[in-house]
Write a protein that holds these residues in place. Structure first.
Motif, mmCIF file in Angstrom:
data_model
loop_
_atom_site.group_PDB
_atom_site.id
_atom_site.type_symbol
_atom_site.label_atom_id
_atom_site.label_comp_id
_atom_site.label_asym_id
_atom_site.label_seq_id
_atom_site.Cartn_x
_atom_site.Cartn_y
_atom_site.Cartn_z
ATOM 1 N N ARG A 93 0.835 -1.216 0.000
ATOM 2 C CA ARG A 93 0.000 0.000 0.000
ATOM 3 C C ARG A 93 0.862 1.256 0.000
ATOM 4 N NH1 ARG A 93 -3.065 -3.489 3.375
ATOM 5 N NH2 ARG A 93 -2.010 -2.706 5.249
ATOM 6 N N SER A 94 1.982 1.210 0.726
ATOM 7 C CA SER A 94 2.860 2.387 0.775
ATOM 8 C C SER A 94 3.449 2.697 -0.592
ATOM 9 C CB SER A 94 3.993 2.146 1.788
ATOM 10 O OG SER A 94 3.493 2.060 3.104
ATOM 11 N N PHE A 95 3.879 1.675 -1.320
ATOM 12 C CA PHE A 95 4.446 1.909 -2.649
ATOM 13 C C PHE A 95 3.379 2.401 -3.630
ATOM 14 C CE2 PHE A 95 7.679 -1.480 -1.374
ATOM 15 C CZ PHE A 95 8.594 -0.524 -0.949
ATOM 16 N N ALA A 96 2.158 1.890 -3.466
ATOM 17 C CA ALA A 96 1.070 2.387 -4.312
ATOM 18 C C ALA A 96 0.807 3.873 -4.028
ATOM 19 C CB ALA A 96 -0.192 1.563 -4.081
ATOM 20 N N GLN A 97 0.884 4.239 -2.747
ATOM 21 C CA GLN A 97 0.714 5.649 -2.382
ATOM 22 C C GLN A 97 1.833 6.503 -2.977
ATOM 23 O OE1 GLN A 97 -1.523 7.449 -0.893
ATOM 24 N NE2 GLN A 97 -0.371 9.335 -0.549
ATOM 25 N N LEU A 98 3.049 6.002 -2.952
ATOM 26 C CA LEU A 98 4.175 6.734 -3.527
ATOM 27 C C LEU A 98 4.020 6.874 -5.038
ATOM 28 C CD1 LEU A 98 6.984 5.092 -1.398
ATOM 29 C CD2 LEU A 98 6.629 7.561 -1.596
#
Length: 230
Positions: free
Chosen positions: A62-67
């Motif tokens: 999820r963090s990489f998708a947010q980035l």
């Protein structure tokens, strides 16, 4: 926007590696690995390892998708999207490891994460909201060598000391062998960020903190969960 610092990604990466050489060695030589090779890590601990990784990989995805959303233009967006896709692939491979341990989806839901083990993805989540592209790319590029080396050691130890078949160690081998172009792509993202005014100091700080949280993860894995038998 700040002015470019004049520092290159390669210079920053080399400096970060020199600064973190001691912690890198501590991770690669962690006592958990010795105990795993000796067959001393219990079934309970292996299940805890799988549970912690399920929380971590799910969060990092999820963090990489947010980035990828934050930095949708330029090189960074595609780079972070690829990392999110990689975490999705890893989740599938983690399921095979969990099946071998007799774990179910309910076991994942009931797993109680340890704070020391989850400091890493918590910081990644912070970076996803607050970090620059240079901070994130440098931190993961710097940390990748130690994490990948440990995954290779875990895979080898599971085979040798626990008779784990090839598909069971697929999760660890996935991270042990990153894509051959990962370093060049990460460096390009760092250079892109530096050219836009990203702080080299903050990027080195992110690398140092992520490496420290990585070591905390292995420390947590080396402890016996409450209720573990002799």
């Amino acid at each position: 926007m700040s002015e470019p610092s004049g520092t290159t990604a390669r210079e920053l990466f080399d400096e970060a590696r020199r600064e973190l050489a001691e912690s890198d060695a501590a991770i690669r030589e962690h006592p958990f690995l010795d105990r795993l090779r000796a067959g001393e890590i219990t079934q309970h601990q292996l299940r805890a390892l799988a549970g912690e990784q399920h929380v971590i990989v799910s969060s990092d995805r999820r963090s990489f998708a947010q980035l990828a959303t934050r930095f949708s233009s330029g090189l960074a967006g595609e780079f972070f999207l690829t990392m999110a896709e990689g975490e999705g692939t890893a989740l599938g491979k983690l399921g095979t490891f969990a099946d071998w341990l007799g774990m179910t989806s309910g076991d994942f839901r009931m797993h109680e994460p340890r704070p020391e083990a989850q400091a890493y993805p918590s910081y990644v989540s912070w970076l996803a909201l607050n970090g620059s592209r240079a901070e994130v790319a440098l931190a993961f590029l710097t940390n990748l060598a130690a994490w990948g080396a440990n995954c290779a050691q875990v895979a080898a130890a599971l085979r040798a000391s626990y008779s784990a078949p090839d598909d069971v160690v697929g999760f660890f081998e996935f991270f042990a062998t990153p894509p051959p172009d990962f370093e060049s792509q990460a460096l390009a993202v760092v250079d892109e960020g530096l050219s836009c005014g990203d702080s080299p100091l903050r990027a080195r700080r992110a690398a140092r903190l992520l490496q420290a949280y990585e070591q905390m993860f292995w420390d947590a894995c080396n402890e016996r969960p409450k209720g573990d038998g002799p």
